[in-house]
Design a protein around this motif. Structure first.
Motif, short mmCIF file in Angstrom:
data_model
loop_
_atom_site.label_atom_id
_atom_site.label_comp_id
_atom_site.label_asym_id
_atom_site.label_seq_id
_atom_site.Cartn_x
_atom_site.Cartn_y
_atom_site.Cartn_z
N PHE A 1 0.84 -1.19 0.00
CA PHE A 1 0.00 0.00 0.00
C PHE A 1 0.87 1.24 0.00
O PHE A 1 1.84 1.33 0.76
CB PHE A 1 -0.89 0.05 1.26
N VAL A 2 0.53 2.19 -0.85
CA VAL A 2 1.18 3.50 -0.86
C VAL A 2 0.08 4.53 -0.69
O VAL A 2 -0.88 4.56 -1.46
CB VAL A 2 1.97 3.74 -2.17
N THR A 3 0.21 5.36 0.31
CA THR A 3 -0.81 6.37 0.57
C THR A 3 -0.98 7.29 -0.64
O THR A 3 -0.02 7.55 -1.37
CB THR A 3 -0.47 7.18 1.85
N ARG A 4 -2.18 7.72 -0.86
CA ARG A 4 -2.52 8.50 -2.05
C ARG A 4 -1.57 9.68 -2.24
O ARG A 4 -1.13 9.97 -3.35
CB ARG A 4 -3.96 8.98 -1.97
N SER A 5 -1.21 10.38 -1.18
CA SER A 5 -0.36 11.56 -1.30
C SER A 5 1.06 11.23 -1.75
O SER A 5 1.77 12.09 -2.24
CB SER A 5 -0.31 12.33 0.03
N GLN A 6 1.47 9.96 -1.63
CA GLN A 6 2.82 9.55 -2.02
C GLN A 6 2.88 8.83 -3.36
O GLN A 6 3.96 8.51 -3.86
CB GLN A 6 3.42 8.65 -0.94
N ARG A 7 1.72 8.56 -3.95
CA ARG A 7 1.69 7.86 -5.23
C ARG A 7 2.35 8.71 -6.30
O ARG A 7 2.17 9.91 -6.36
CB ARG A 7 0.26 7.50 -5.61
N GLY A 8 3.13 8.04 -7.14
CA GLY A 8 3.84 8.73 -8.21
C GLY A 8 5.16 9.34 -7.78
O GLY A 8 5.85 9.95 -8.58
N SER A 9 5.54 9.14 -6.53
CA SER A 9 6.79 9.73 -6.02
C SER A 9 7.98 8.77 -6.10
O SER A 9 9.07 9.14 -5.68
CB SER A 9 6.59 10.18 -4.57
N GLY A 10 7.77 7.56 -6.62
CA GLY A 10 8.87 6.60 -6.69
C GLY A 10 9.00 5.73 -5.46
O GLY A 10 9.93 4.93 -5.35
N LEU A 11 8.08 5.88 -4.54
CA LEU A 11 8.14 5.13 -3.29
C LEU A 11 8.00 3.62 -3.53
O LEU A 11 8.63 2.82 -2.86
CB LEU A 11 7.06 5.61 -2.32
N MET A 12 7.22 3.23 -4.54
CA MET A 12 7.02 1.81 -4.78
C MET A 12 8.34 1.11 -5.05
O MET A 12 8.62 0.08 -4.46
CB MET A 12 6.05 1.56 -5.93
N SER A 13 9.18 1.66 -5.91
CA SER A 13 10.46 1.00 -6.20
C SER A 13 11.36 1.01 -4.97
O SER A 13 12.13 0.07 -4.75
CB SER A 13 11.15 1.63 -7.40
N THR A 14 11.24 2.03 -4.14
CA THR A 14 12.00 2.07 -2.90
C THR A 14 11.60 0.92 -1.98
O THR A 14 12.43 0.38 -1.26
CB THR A 14 11.78 3.42 -2.17
N LEU A 15 10.34 0.52 -2.03
CA LEU A 15 9.85 -0.59 -1.22
C LEU A 15 10.08 -1.94 -1.89
O LEU A 15 10.52 -2.90 -1.25
CB LEU A 15 8.35 -0.42 -0.96
N VAL A 16 9.80 -2.02 -3.18
CA VAL A 16 9.81 -3.31 -3.88
C VAL A 16 11.23 -3.85 -4.08
O VAL A 16 11.48 -5.04 -3.88
CB VAL A 16 9.06 -3.21 -5.22
N GLU A 17 12.16 -3.02 -4.48
CA GLU A 17 13.50 -3.52 -4.78
C GLU A 17 14.18 -4.19 -3.58
O GLU A 17 14.73 -5.28 -3.73
CB GLU A 17 14.38 -2.42 -5.37
N PRO A 18 14.14 -3.62 -2.37
CA PRO A 18 14.72 -4.35 -1.23
C PRO A 18 13.99 -5.66 -0.93
O PRO A 18 14.62 -6.65 -0.54
CB PRO A 18 14.59 -3.36 -0.05
N LEU A 19 12.68 -5.67 -1.13
CA LEU A 19 11.93 -6.91 -0.92
C LEU A 19 12.35 -7.98 -1.92
O LEU A 19 12.52 -9.15 -1.55
CB LEU A 19 10.43 -6.65 -1.03
N LEU A 20 12.54 -7.59 -3.17
CA LEU A 20 12.97 -8.57 -4.18
C LEU A 20 14.40 -9.02 -3.93
O LEU A 20 14.75 -10.18 -4.19
CB LEU A 20 12.81 -7.99 -5.58
N SER A 21 15.23 -8.15 -3.42
CA SER A 21 16.60 -8.53 -3.06
C SER A 21 16.57 -9.60 -1.97
O SER A 21 17.28 -10.61 -2.04
CB SER A 21 17.38 -7.30 -2.60
#
Length: 108
Positions: free
Chosen positions: A16-36
């Motif tokens: 989940f990414v809060t609406r105000s943070q969507r489009g800020s690149g936060l998803m890749s900040t979360l997903v890449e460490p998880l995939l690592s």
């Protein structure tokens, strides 16, 4: 998979990414460490379920849509998953075989 040997996947769920943070690149900040971390667990593939409007978002993160139907366990029995499914290779050379997908257990 139909006609393929069973294999393990790492499932990512409930990101989940809060609406105000969507489009800020936060998803890749979360997903890449998880995939690592997922690479350390061993499976060659990661899998997610998402709403149709998120397909492009996860596509930019390297996930590809699984075109075949995906079946999962639910309390009432096996059902075809209504959400879209996507996958991403965790190791070079990993591929997603064609055909029906059977997740052994509930969706992640």
């Amino acid at each position: 998979m139909e006609g393929e040997a069973a294999f393990d996947v790492v499932g990512l769920g409930s990101l989940f990414v809060t609406r105000s943070q969507r489009g800020s690149g936060l998803m890749s900040t979360l997903v890449e460490p998880l995939l690592s971390l997922a690479r350390e667990l061993g499976p060659d593939r990661a899998m997610i379920f998402c709403r149709p409007e998120l397909l492009p978002v996860y596509g930019r993160a390297g996930f590809a849509e699984i075109a075949a139907p995906v079946w999962v366990d639910q309390p009432g029995g096996r059902v075809r998953m209504p959400m879209r499914a996507m996958w991403r290779a965790l190791r070079e050379g990993a591929r997603w075989p064609p055909g029906r997908v059977d997740v052994h257990g509930p969706p992640f």
